[in-house]
Every structure is written in structure tokens, then in C-alpha cells.
Design a protein around this motif. Structure first.
Motif, PDB file in Angstrom:
ATOM      1  N   ALA A 191       4.872  19.330  10.613  1.00  0.00           N
ATOM      2  CA  ALA A 191       5.083  19.094  11.837  1.00  0.00           C
ATOM      3  C   ALA A 191       6.639  17.684  11.844  1.00  0.00           C
ATOM      4  O   ALA A 191       7.782  18.850  12.033  1.00  0.00           O
ATOM      5  N   ARG A 192       6.362  16.841  10.792  1.00  0.00           N
ATOM      6  CA  ARG A 192       7.092  15.910  10.617  1.00  0.00           C
ATOM      7  C   ARG A 192       8.641  16.250  10.055  1.00  0.00           C
ATOM      8  O   ARG A 192       9.465  16.255  10.242  1.00  0.00           O
ATOM      9  N   ARG A 193       8.265  17.079   8.979  1.00  0.00           N
ATOM     10  CA  ARG A 193       9.475  17.181   7.714  1.00  0.00           C
ATOM     11  C   ARG A 193      10.393  18.791   9.143  1.00  0.00           C
ATOM     12  O   ARG A 193      11.458  18.716   8.941  1.00  0.00           O
ATOM     13  N   PHE A 194      10.311  19.135   9.520  1.00  0.00           N
ATOM     14  CA  PHE A 194      10.010  20.623  10.493  1.00  0.00           C
ATOM     15  C   PHE A 194      11.103  19.956  11.020  1.00  0.00           C
ATOM     16  O   PHE A 194      11.928  20.834  10.938  1.00  0.00           O
ATOM     17  N   TYR A 195      10.631  19.194  12.091  1.00  0.00           N
ATOM     18  CA  TYR A 195      11.084  19.422  13.282  1.00  0.00           C
ATOM     19  C   TYR A 195      12.165  17.672  13.144  1.00  0.00           C
ATOM     20  O   TYR A 195      13.695  17.970  13.073  1.00  0.00           O
ATOM     21  N   GLU A 196      12.107  17.860  12.087  1.00  0.00           N
ATOM     22  CA  GLU A 196      13.478  16.554  11.451  1.00  0.00           C
ATOM     23  C   GLU A 196      14.095  16.681  10.581  1.00  0.00           C
ATOM     24  O   GLU A 196      15.708  17.165  10.508  1.00  0.00           O
ATOM     25  N   ARG A 197      14.044  17.934   9.881  1.00  0.00           N
ATOM     26  CA  ARG A 197      14.776  19.241   9.622  1.00  0.00           C
ATOM     27  C   ARG A 197      16.096  20.446  10.675  1.00  0.00           C
ATOM     28  O   ARG A 197      16.760  20.504  10.232  1.00  0.00           O
ATOM     29  N   HIS A 198      15.329  19.968  11.529  1.00  0.00           N
ATOM     30  CA  HIS A 198      15.907  20.584  12.796  1.00  0.00           C
ATOM     31  C   HIS A 198      16.817  19.491  13.878  1.00  0.00           C
ATOM     32  O   HIS A 198      17.583  19.773  15.424  1.00  0.00           O
ATOM     33  N   GLY A 199      16.867  17.758  12.957  1.00  0.00           N
ATOM     34  CA  GLY A 199      17.956  17.796  13.764  1.00  0.00           C
ATOM     35  C   GLY A 199      16.875  16.593  14.901  1.00  0.00           C
ATOM     36  O   GLY A 199      17.671  15.781  15.443  1.00  0.00           O
ATOM     37  N   PHE A 200      15.287  16.904  15.147  1.00  0.00           N
ATOM     38  CA  PHE A 200      14.722  15.604  15.870  1.00  0.00           C
ATOM     39  C   PHE A 200      15.218  14.230  14.693  1.00  0.00           C
ATOM     40  O   PHE A 200      14.704  13.979  13.730  1.00  0.00           O
ATOM     41  N   THR A 201      15.234  12.959  15.570  1.00  0.00           N
ATOM     42  CA  THR A 201      14.651  12.161  15.162  1.00  0.00           C
ATOM     43  C   THR A 201      13.314  11.826  15.536  1.00  0.00           C
ATOM     44  O   THR A 201      13.211  11.562  17.177  1.00  0.00           O
ATOM     45  N   GLU A 202      13.300   9.745  15.259  1.00  0.00           N
ATOM     46  CA  GLU A 202      11.883   9.023  15.177  1.00  0.00           C
ATOM     47  C   GLU A 202      12.192   8.476  16.613  1.00  0.00           C
ATOM     48  O   GLU A 202      13.323   7.426  16.191  1.00  0.00           O
ATOM     49  N   ALA A 203      11.695   8.094  17.724  1.00  0.00           N
ATOM     50  CA  ALA A 203      11.795   7.854  18.484  1.00  0.00           C
ATOM     51  C   ALA A 203      10.915   6.430  18.939  1.00  0.00           C
ATOM     52  O   ALA A 203      11.024   5.564  19.458  1.00  0.00           O
ATOM     53  N   GLU A 204       9.486   6.828  18.330  1.00  0.00           N
ATOM     54  CA  GLU A 204       8.672   6.167  19.415  1.00  0.00           C
ATOM     55  C   GLU A 204       7.498   6.615  18.393  1.00  0.00           C
ATOM     56  O   GLU A 204       7.810   7.174  17.848  1.00  0.00           O
ATOM     57  N   ARG A 205       6.863   5.456  17.363  1.00  0.00           N
ATOM     58  CA  ARG A 205       5.345   5.436  17.154  1.00  0.00           C
ATOM     59  C   ARG A 205       4.177   4.900  17.903  1.00  0.00           C
ATOM     60  O   ARG A 205       4.347   3.930  19.053  1.00  0.00           O
TER      61      ARG A 205
END
Length: 154
Positions: free
Chosen positions: A118-132
Motif C-alpha cells: 500500500a505504501r508503494r502504491f500511494y507513493e507511486r500516485h504522488g502521496f507523500t509521507e506526512a507523519e508516523r
């Protein structure tokens, strides 16, 4: 919205159980190491009482069966789950495109840290990590990541 014999449409009350069942199968396949905090009956009730009637819920329908779901609530992409047999066929891409179309000013979402696909999928779609987080705020007590997507300026 149709393509390849798969229709994306707003969920109806009658879709709640089928959508919940897709969620249950997908959750078990995608994050088998994460304890599901709710049993199947609770998940089905949550879909019927909350998600379908109160949120912007979309389903993917193929051959008269629900095979995927997308739930938007405000600017949050709350749920995106596909039947395990439908992963890798472009359906998730279509759902993300729909979410961006419906929320052109931006989106946020949460996913578990252990869910690398899921992380790779969303990153591929331009989502960036904002918080952990350490997971204290979610029902599963599982460390998670908040992602955001903001449209690019022209």
C-alpha cells in the motif's frame, strides 16, 4: 464510470454487505500480521450503518459482484480495498484517479507501516509521507503512516 467490464459507481445501501466482505477478504490478504480489531459482524454493521449511508462510498462492480471499494470522508481517503483476485488489474489506479477527481484540492490517508504494498502504491500516485505514529490512535494499535496528496500548481 466503466472500463474493462468494471463499473465504478456510488454504493447503495444494498451494497453494504458485499463491500464489507471485500474489505474483510482484502484486509486478511494485505496485512495478515495485523490483528483485525473488529469481528466480521461488526465490520458489516459499520458498513451498513456508517460508511455507505454517511460517507461518499464507491464500489467497483464486475459481473454483478462488488470487487472493490473506495470511501471518502471530507478530504480523507478512508478506505480503498480490492478483492484479492482483483489486485494488479488497474482497479486501484482507477479508484485513486476518482478520489483525486472528487477531491481536487487534496487528500490524506492512513496506512499501516507494515503494509509495504500500500505504501508503494500511494507513493507511486504522488502521496507523500506526512507523519508516523506508534499506533496508539488506531483500533489495531498498529504503527501507521499518514500520507497526503496535494495537486501540483500549474
Amino acid at each position: 464510470m466503466t472500463r474493462g467490464d468494471v463499473l465504478l459507481r456510488r454504493a447503495r445501501d444494498a451494497d453494504a454487505r458485499a463491500a464489507a466482505d471485500v474489505w474483510l477478504r482484502s484486509y486478511a490478504a494485505a496485512v495478515p500480521t495485523v490483528r483485525c480489531a473488529h469481528d466480521a459482524a461488526d465490520v458489516r454493521d459499520w458498513f451498513a450503518r456508517m460508511l455507505v449511508p454517511r460517507c461518499e462510498t464507491w464500489v467497483a462492480v464486475a459481473e454483478n459482484s462488488v470487487v472493490g471499494l473506495l470511501v471518502l470522508n471530507g478530504r480523507e481517503l478512508k478506505q480503498l480495498y480490492l478483492d484479492p483476485n482483483w489486485r494488479g488489474r488497474g482497479l486501484g489506479d482507477r479508484f485513486v484517479a476518482l478520489a483525486k477527481q472528487q477531491r481536487p484540492d487534496g487528500l490524506s490517508l492512513w496506512t499501516f507501516q507494515v503494509n509495504g504494498a500500500a505504501r508503494r502504491f500511494y507513493e507511486r500516485h504522488g502521496f507523500t509521507e506526512a507523519e508516523r505514529t506508534n499506533g496508539q490512535a488506531n483500533d489495531e494499535a498498529e504503527p501507521d503512516i499518514r500520507y497526503i496528496w496535494e495537486p501540483q500548481s500549474p
